[in-house]
Write an enzyme that holds these catalytic residues in place. Structure first.
Site, short mmCIF file in Angstrom:
data_model
loop_
_atom_site.label_atom_id
_atom_site.label_comp_id
_atom_site.label_asym_id
_atom_site.label_seq_id
_atom_site.Cartn_x
_atom_site.Cartn_y
_atom_site.Cartn_z
N SER A 117 -4.89 13.34 4.84
CA SER A 117 -5.47 12.38 5.78
C SER A 117 -6.77 11.80 5.24
O SER A 117 -7.77 12.52 5.06
CB SER A 117 -5.73 13.06 7.13
OG SER A 117 -6.52 12.25 7.96
N GLY A 164 0.84 -1.19 0.00
CA GLY A 164 0.00 0.00 0.00
C GLY A 164 0.88 1.24 0.00
O GLY A 164 2.09 1.17 -0.19
N THR A 216 -2.98 13.93 11.47
CA THR A 216 -4.14 13.28 10.88
C THR A 216 -5.41 14.11 11.00
O THR A 216 -6.31 13.99 10.18
CB THR A 216 -4.34 11.89 11.53
OG1 THR A 216 -3.08 11.22 11.61
CG2 THR A 216 -5.27 11.03 10.71
N SER A 240 3.37 10.53 9.74
CA SER A 240 4.12 10.14 8.54
C SER A 240 3.19 9.81 7.37
O SER A 240 2.89 8.64 7.12
CB SER A 240 4.99 8.93 8.85
OG SER A 240 4.25 7.92 9.54
N LYS A 252 -5.89 7.75 17.16
CA LYS A 252 -5.90 9.06 16.51
C LYS A 252 -6.73 9.04 15.23
O LYS A 252 -7.25 10.08 14.81
CB LYS A 252 -4.47 9.55 16.26
CG LYS A 252 -3.60 8.62 15.40
CD LYS A 252 -3.72 8.89 13.92
CE LYS A 252 -2.92 7.88 13.11
NZ LYS A 252 -3.05 8.06 11.66
N ALA A 274 2.43 8.85 3.81
CA ALA A 274 3.26 8.05 2.92
C ALA A 274 3.87 8.89 1.80
O ALA A 274 5.07 8.75 1.49
CB ALA A 274 2.43 6.91 2.31
N GLY A 281 4.12 7.10 13.95
CA GLY A 281 4.36 8.53 14.12
C GLY A 281 3.71 9.31 13.00
O GLY A 281 3.07 8.75 12.11
N ASN A 338 -8.68 9.64 6.87
CA ASN A 338 -9.65 9.62 7.96
C ASN A 338 -10.33 10.99 8.12
O ASN A 338 -11.55 11.07 8.29
CB ASN A 338 -8.97 9.21 9.26
CG ASN A 338 -8.54 7.76 9.22
OD1 ASN A 338 -9.36 6.85 9.32
ND2 ASN A 338 -7.24 7.52 9.06
N PHE A 392 1.95 3.23 2.47
CA PHE A 392 3.00 3.34 3.47
C PHE A 392 4.07 2.27 3.28
O PHE A 392 5.27 2.54 3.42
CB PHE A 392 2.42 3.27 4.89
CG PHE A 392 3.36 3.84 5.92
CD1 PHE A 392 3.82 5.14 5.81
CD2 PHE A 392 3.79 3.07 6.99
CE1 PHE A 392 4.69 5.67 6.75
CE2 PHE A 392 4.66 3.59 7.93
CZ PHE A 392 5.11 4.90 7.81
N GLY A 393 3.65 1.05 2.96
CA GLY A 393 4.64 0.00 2.69
C GLY A 393 5.56 0.39 1.55
O GLY A 393 6.78 0.21 1.61
#
Length: 334
Positions: free
Chosen positions: A254, A9, A248, A138, A191, A140, A136, A256, A11-12
């Site tokens: 973000s 995804g 976030t 971050s 969060k 992506a 933390g 979310n 972040f990976g």
């Protein structure tokens, strides 16, 4: 070093860019063969991280055995709700004695387990001391683009945290260490729920005062749950708590927050998620977070209202009015 990143995804993929940029041999496991081929041919993950070049030292693979063979560090980067099924399959293939770092942010539905606890439940005991979490503020895209980013790596065994810290630290990616594995994970999970609430506030047009209040009281709510679960409250004032919460709740990237904004504008959840095209962890986490808090006997009024809006169709204006009408009390109990 050879690293295996399980999950391609956003972040990976961004972490593959960080490690690959250091010359580390990275095997990036991609579930879908078509996407895997595209990443290999284009050197870009156009589905989750378009426009970011993936270093030549990163090899996308769609076979878990090939991804994990010879790995000296394993990064668990799947969405939290599928980590169990993926790592049940991966367990026999993971080399012994290597750090296993989860970057998932969530609480498993049904069990209420944190990501490291899910991994503990599917991996043999000899693997457990090597579990760690990286979390933390971050996004992506910013990580992959080389924007300065600071995160926390937590592990029960300090030496394990240091190994992961040294592996990931780069000129634009700085890692701190912690031994509060529970606190770091709960900060990253809870969060997302508060960020949906913050987005709802913005979608309703309530302004800066309301957003600041929501973030502040949301942090207090997160800390109460974390402490009841055994975390150090100081952790929630750090990068994996306050830092990630502010990012976030306010950042345009973000997912979310975006879900919350559209809910506040009166759109349906189904319509919003259909347009989003990616996971917004808070939508699933809010159910588990609420169950966890209630099981611990912790009051979570914001989480309760976000849950009611998402899963019971409650009118966001009514939810806001009920939060404002709660019984008066001191801000802190000393």
């Amino acid at each position: 070093m050879r690293a295996a990143i399980i999950g391609a995804g956003g972040f990976g993929t961004s972490l593959a860019v960080v490690l690959g940029g250091k010359g580390i041999d990275v095997r990036l496991w991609v579930r879908e063969p078509e996407l895997c081929r595209a990443i290999g041919e284009l050197r870009e993950n156009r589905r989750y991280l378009p426009g970011i070049e993936i270093p030549s030292s990163v090899t996308p693979v769609d076979d878990l055995r090939r991804a994990l063979e010879g790995a000296e560090m394993v990064v668990a980067a799947t969405p939290s709700q599928v980590a169990r099924s993926v790592f049940q399959e991966a367990a026999p293939l993971i080399p012994t004695g290597v750090p296993i770092v989860t970057v998932s942010k969530g609480i498993e539905e049904g069990t209420r387990l944190l990501p490291t606890e899910v991994l503990e439940s599917v991996l043999p005991p000899p693997f457990h001391p090597y579990l760690a979490v990286l979390s933390g503020p971050s996004f992506a895209r910013e990580v992959a683009a080389g924007s300065p980013t600071l995160v926390t790596v937590a592990a029960h065994w300090q030496r394990n945290a240091v190994v992961v810290q040294e592996a990931f630290t780069a000129p634009t990616f700085r890692c701190y260490t912690s031994t509060d594995v529970v606190g770091v994970q709960l900060g990253g999970a809870l969060k997302n729920v508060i960020a949906i609430g913050s987005g709802i506030v913005d979608g309703l047009g309530f302004g800066n005062n309301a957003r600041a209040a929501l973030i502040t009281r949301g942090l207090a709510e997160m800390a109460r749950v974390a402490v009841a679960r055994g975390a150090n409250p100081i952790t929630l004032s750090g990068l994996s708590g306050l830092g990630d919460l502010v990012l976030t709740c306010t950042g345009e990237l973000s997912r979310n927050r975006r879900v919350g904004v559209e809910l506040g504008r009166g759109r349906s959840l189904q319509e919003i998620l259909g347009e989003l095209g990616q996971v917004a962890e808070g939508v699933n986490t809010v159910r588990s977070a609420r169950e966890l808090a209630h099981g611990l006997g912790v009051e979570v009024p914001i989480t309760d209202q976000v849950y009611a809006i998402i899963h019971e169709g409650k009118d966001p204006k009514r939810a806001a009015a009920e939060l404002m009408a709660r019984a008066l009390k001191p801000e802190f109990r000393y």
